[in-house]
Design a protein around this motif. Structure first.
Motif, PDB file in Angstrom:
ATOM      1  N   PHE A  51       0.949  -1.124  -0.221  1.00  0.00           N
ATOM      2  CA  PHE A  51       0.162   0.071  -0.557  1.00  0.00           C
ATOM      3  C   PHE A  51       1.177   1.344   0.082  1.00  0.00           C
ATOM      4  O   PHE A  51       0.704   2.146  -1.501  1.00  0.00           O
ATOM      5  CB  PHE A  51      -0.879   0.044   1.162  1.00  0.00           C
ATOM      6  CG  PHE A  51      -2.036   1.068   1.350  1.00  0.00           C
ATOM      7  CD1 PHE A  51      -2.619   1.194   0.431  1.00  0.00           C
ATOM      8  CD2 PHE A  51      -1.617   2.467   2.089  1.00  0.00           C
ATOM      9  CE1 PHE A  51      -4.223   3.055   0.295  1.00  0.00           C
ATOM     10  CE2 PHE A  51      -2.678   3.432   1.907  1.00  0.00           C
ATOM     11  CZ  PHE A  51      -3.986   2.905   1.156  1.00  0.00           C
ATOM     12  N   THR A  52       1.938   1.100   1.707  1.00  0.00           N
ATOM     13  CA  THR A  52       2.489   2.633   1.248  1.00  0.00           C
ATOM     14  C   THR A  52       3.753   3.086   0.145  1.00  0.00           C
ATOM     15  O   THR A  52       3.542   3.565  -0.356  1.00  0.00           O
ATOM     16  CB  THR A  52       3.360   2.644   2.927  1.00  0.00           C
ATOM     17  OG1 THR A  52       4.491   1.259   2.189  1.00  0.00           O
ATOM     18  CG2 THR A  52       2.227   2.708   3.835  1.00  0.00           C
ATOM     19  N   GLY A  53       3.609   1.388  -0.706  1.00  0.00           N
ATOM     20  CA  GLY A  53       5.101   1.791  -1.723  1.00  0.00           C
ATOM     21  C   GLY A  53       4.422   2.601  -3.095  1.00  0.00           C
ATOM     22  O   GLY A  53       5.169   2.787  -3.549  1.00  0.00           O
ATOM     23  N   GLN A  54       3.072   2.470  -3.019  1.00  0.00           N
ATOM     24  CA  GLN A  54       2.313   2.764  -4.168  1.00  0.00           C
ATOM     25  C   GLN A  54       2.068   4.119  -5.010  1.00  0.00           C
ATOM     26  O   GLN A  54       1.637   4.224  -5.951  1.00  0.00           O
ATOM     27  CB  GLN A  54       0.883   2.275  -4.218  1.00  0.00           C
ATOM     28  CG  GLN A  54       0.620   0.933  -4.886  1.00  0.00           C
ATOM     29  CD  GLN A  54      -0.980   0.383  -4.935  1.00  0.00           C
ATOM     30  OE1 GLN A  54      -1.868   1.643  -5.228  1.00  0.00           O
ATOM     31  NE2 GLN A  54      -1.067  -1.020  -4.730  1.00  0.00           N
ATOM     32  N   PHE A  55       2.685   4.783  -3.449  1.00  0.00           N
ATOM     33  CA  PHE A  55       2.388   6.368  -3.901  1.00  0.00           C
ATOM     34  C   PHE A  55       3.418   7.433  -3.615  1.00  0.00           C
ATOM     35  O   PHE A  55       4.196   6.849  -3.122  1.00  0.00           O
ATOM     36  CB  PHE A  55       1.401   6.911  -2.319  1.00  0.00           C
ATOM     37  CG  PHE A  55      -0.454   6.324  -2.555  1.00  0.00           C
ATOM     38  CD1 PHE A  55      -1.074   5.825  -3.830  1.00  0.00           C
ATOM     39  CD2 PHE A  55      -0.771   4.839  -1.758  1.00  0.00           C
ATOM     40  CE1 PHE A  55      -2.497   5.348  -4.098  1.00  0.00           C
ATOM     41  CE2 PHE A  55      -1.236   4.009  -1.863  1.00  0.00           C
ATOM     42  CZ  PHE A  55      -2.250   4.512  -2.877  1.00  0.00           C
ATOM     43  N   LYS A  56       2.921   8.464  -4.056  1.00  0.00           N
ATOM     44  CA  LYS A  56       4.235   9.865  -4.572  1.00  0.00           C
ATOM     45  C   LYS A  56       3.677  10.766  -4.597  1.00  0.00           C
ATOM     46  O   LYS A  56       2.898  10.992  -5.127  1.00  0.00           O
ATOM     47  CB  LYS A  56       4.590   9.457  -5.542  1.00  0.00           C
ATOM     48  CG  LYS A  56       6.650  10.283  -6.296  1.00  0.00           C
ATOM     49  CD  LYS A  56       7.267   9.272  -6.776  1.00  0.00           C
ATOM     50  CE  LYS A  56       8.168  10.052  -7.243  1.00  0.00           C
ATOM     51  NZ  LYS A  56       7.941  11.360  -8.396  1.00  0.00           N
ATOM     52  N   ASP A  57       4.122  11.984  -3.554  1.00  0.00           N
ATOM     53  CA  ASP A  57       3.466  13.205  -3.168  1.00  0.00           C
ATOM     54  C   ASP A  57       3.887  14.182  -4.808  1.00  0.00           C
ATOM     55  O   ASP A  57       4.550  13.506  -5.912  1.00  0.00           O
ATOM     56  CB  ASP A  57       4.754  14.002  -2.458  1.00  0.00           C
ATOM     57  CG  ASP A  57       5.216  14.011  -0.630  1.00  0.00           C
ATOM     58  OD1 ASP A  57       3.563  13.415  -0.771  1.00  0.00           O
ATOM     59  OD2 ASP A  57       5.684  13.708  -0.519  1.00  0.00           O
ATOM     60  N   GLY A  58       3.021  14.732  -4.439  1.00  0.00           N
ATOM     61  CA  GLY A  58       2.503  15.464  -5.950  1.00  0.00           C
ATOM     62  C   GLY A  58       1.036  14.871  -6.954  1.00  0.00           C
ATOM     63  O   GLY A  58       0.368  14.899  -8.325  1.00  0.00           O
ATOM     64  N   GLU A  59       0.945  13.332  -6.472  1.00  0.00           N
ATOM     65  CA  GLU A  59       0.239  11.934  -7.941  1.00  0.00           C
ATOM     66  C   GLU A  59      -0.780  11.973  -7.163  1.00  0.00           C
ATOM     67  O   GLU A  59      -0.609  11.455  -5.962  1.00  0.00           O
ATOM     68  CB  GLU A  59       1.974  11.510  -8.150  1.00  0.00           C
ATOM     69  CG  GLU A  59       2.947  12.460  -9.374  1.00  0.00           C
ATOM     70  CD  GLU A  59       3.744  11.636  -9.693  1.00  0.00           C
ATOM     71  OE1 GLU A  59       3.371   9.820  -9.285  1.00  0.00           O
ATOM     72  OE2 GLU A  59       4.245  11.960  -9.684  1.00  0.00           O
TER      73      GLU A  59
END
Ligand code: PHE
Length: 394
Positions: free
Chosen positions: A284-292
Motif C-alpha cells: 500500500f504505502t509504496g504505491q503513492f508519490k507526493d504530488g501525484e
C-alpha cells in the motif's frame, strides 16, 4: 473604506501534538470512554506522512489556496497540521453554538477524556482559538474521532481539513446601520471552493445544496458529479457573527468550510476500504508519490470469515450498536471489516429484546486461520457479557 479590528479576546495557548501524551487519554473517570485501539491511532498523523494519499490531497488543497490568495493579493492562508486532537469540550461544541442537547454530544458518538476534555470530533474545534490568536485566514488539518459504525467507509478516526477566512469589516453604506457583506462573503466562499474542487478533481459538474450547521448561516454542502454519481465533498457556510464577536472580531464577516480527506481520497485514488489508509504494508504505502494522484492497485485480499453473535439485552443497561463496534475493534483491531445488525426483536411475553449481529472479520495484510478468528470472536462474546451483562443466545 475598511477598518481592521484589533483582536481584543484573550489568546488561548494553541496546544500542539507534541504536548499530548497518548497514555494519559485513558483514565479512571466516569466520562472516559476511550479504548486502547483508539489511543494507538493518536499521533499517527497520516495527513503529514510523505507519499500518503491523505497528505497528497491535503497538499493539493493548500497549494490551491496559497495560489488563490496570491492572485487576489489577499491574506495568506496560515497552515496548521499539528494541533493536538485533545480539545476542551467547550471548544468542540459550545464555542460553535452547538446546543447542550445535540446528539453529537452523546457518549455513544463522542470520545470523552473527562468532564472537560475530549478527542476532537471535527477540526471546527480549533476555529475559535485560532481566531483569538489573531489568524484571519487558515487551513487546519487533523485526525478527528467519532464513535461510529464499522464498514468500508466508516472508521472511528478520520481526517478533516478546516478552512476559515475572515474579512475586514466593511463600513456601512450611507444611511444604513447594518453591515452589508454576507452576500459577498458567500460569493467568495463559493468561488473559492468551486475552484478548489476543480484543482483537485479536474473540471467537474457541481451543485450547491442547502444545509444546516449551528455555526454557519447560511450553510451549504458542495456536491460534485464524479464517476457517474453525486458525491458530497464538504460542508461550509457564512460564519455565525456571534462566533466572530466572541473571538474579538466584532462585525467582521467570515466564511468556514470543513471537508473529510478520506472521502476525497477514496474516490480520487479509487481506494475501496477506509482501513487501507492505516496500512503499513509496503504494497500500500509504496504505491503513492507526493504530488501525484494515481489509481490504487489492489493487492490480494485475504478470505473473510463471518461470525454471528446473538444475545438478550439487559434492560437495566444502555447498549448502542457503537458500543459493540468498540468491543469488536478492541479485540480484533483492523481485522474487523463490518458489523451489521441483522435481527432485532422484543419477546411479546417477557418484553426482553434480542439483537443479532453479523461480524465480518477480514485482514488486509495477513492470513488468519479459522481458529484465530474464533479466539477473537470468543473474546468479543465474553466482553459483551462482562460489560453489558447480555445473555448470549448464539
Ligand atoms: N464541522 C463540520 C462537520 O464536521 C463541517 C463544517 C465546517 C461545516 C465548517 C461548516 C463550516 O461536519
Amino acid at each position: 473604506m475598511y477598518n481592521m479590528r484589533a483582536s481584543t479576546a484573550e489568546a488561548p495557548v494553541l496546544d500542539r501534538m507534541d504536548s499530548l501524551k497518548p497514555n494519559e487519554l485513558i483514565k479512571d473517570d466516569p466520562m472516559n470512554n476511550i479504548s486502547p485501539a483508539i489511543v494507538e491511532r493518536v499521533g499517527r498523523s497520516l495527513h503529514t506522512m510523505p507519499n500518503h494519499p491523505l497528505s497528497i490531497i491535503k497538499q493539493k488543497i493548500e497549494t490551491y489556496f496559497t495560489e488563490r490568495s496570491k492572485k487576489q493579493n489577499g491574506a495568506e492562508f496560515m497552515i496548521f497540521d499539528d494541533l493536538s486532537p485533545k480539545v476542551k469540550i467547550t471548544a468542540n461544541f459550545d464555542d460553535l453554538l452547538i446546543p447542550p442537547d445535540h446528539v453529537s454530544r452523546s457518549a455513544s458518538d463522542t470520545y470523552y477524556i473527562d468532564d472537560e476534555t475530549m478527542l476532537r470530533g471535527h477540526t471546527s474545534a480549533h476555529q475559535a482559538s485560532l481566531l483569538k490568536n489573531g489568524h484571519d485566514s487558515f487551513l487546519c488539518t487533523g485526525d478527528v474521532y467519532r464513535r461510529d459504525e464499522i464498514d468500508a467507509s466508516h472508521y472511528p478516526v478520520f481526517h478533516q481539513m478546516e478552512g476559515v477566512r475572515v474579512f475586514p469589516e466593511k463600513a456601512p453604506p450611507e444611511g444604513s446601520e447594518k453591515i452589508q457583506g454576507n452576500k459577498e462573503v458567500e460569493a467568495d466562499l463559493k468561488d473559492a471552493l468551486e475552484g478548489m474542487v476543480d484543482a483537485v478533481f479536474g473540471p467537474v459538474e457541481k451543485r450547491w445544496v442547502d444545509a444546516y450547521f449551528p455555526f454557519t448561516e447560511p450553510s451549504f454542502e458542495l456536491e460534485i458529479y464524479y464517476n457517474d454519481k453525486w458525491l458530497e465533498v464538504l460542508g461550509c457556510g457564512v460564519m455565525q457573527q456571534d462566533i466572530l464577536r466572541r473571538a474579538g472580531r466584532g462585525e467582521q464577516p467570515g466564511w468556514a468550510f470543513g471537508l473529510g480527506l478520506e472521502r476525497l481520497a477514496m474516490v480520487l485514488f479509487n481506494i475501496p476500504d477506509i482501513r487501507l489508509f492505516w496500512s503499513q504494508d509496503e504494497r500500500f504505502t509504496g504505491q503513492f508519490k507526493d504530488g501525484e494522484i494515481t489509481e490504487f492497485k489492489p493487492f490480494s485480499k485475504y478470505p473473510a470469515a463471518t461470525r454471528d453473535v446473538s444475545f438478550w439485552l439487559d434492560p437495566a443497561k444502555s447498549f448502542h450498536q457503537n458500543d459493540l463496534c468498540e468491543v469488536v475493534r478492541g479485540k480484533a483491531g483492523d481485522l474487523v471489516e463490518k458489523v451489521e445488525l441483522v435481527d432485532e426483536f422484543t419477546h411479546p411475553k417477557t418484553n426482553r429484546t434480542s439483537n443479532m449481529f453479523r461480524i465480518v472479520y477480514c485482514s488486509l495484510d495477513k492470513t488468519f486461520t479459522s481458529d484465530e478468528v474464533n479466539v477473537i470472536h470468543d473474546g468479543v462474546r465474553e466482553e459483551l457479557v462482562a460489560n453489558f451483562n447480555v445473555e448470549l443466545r448464539i
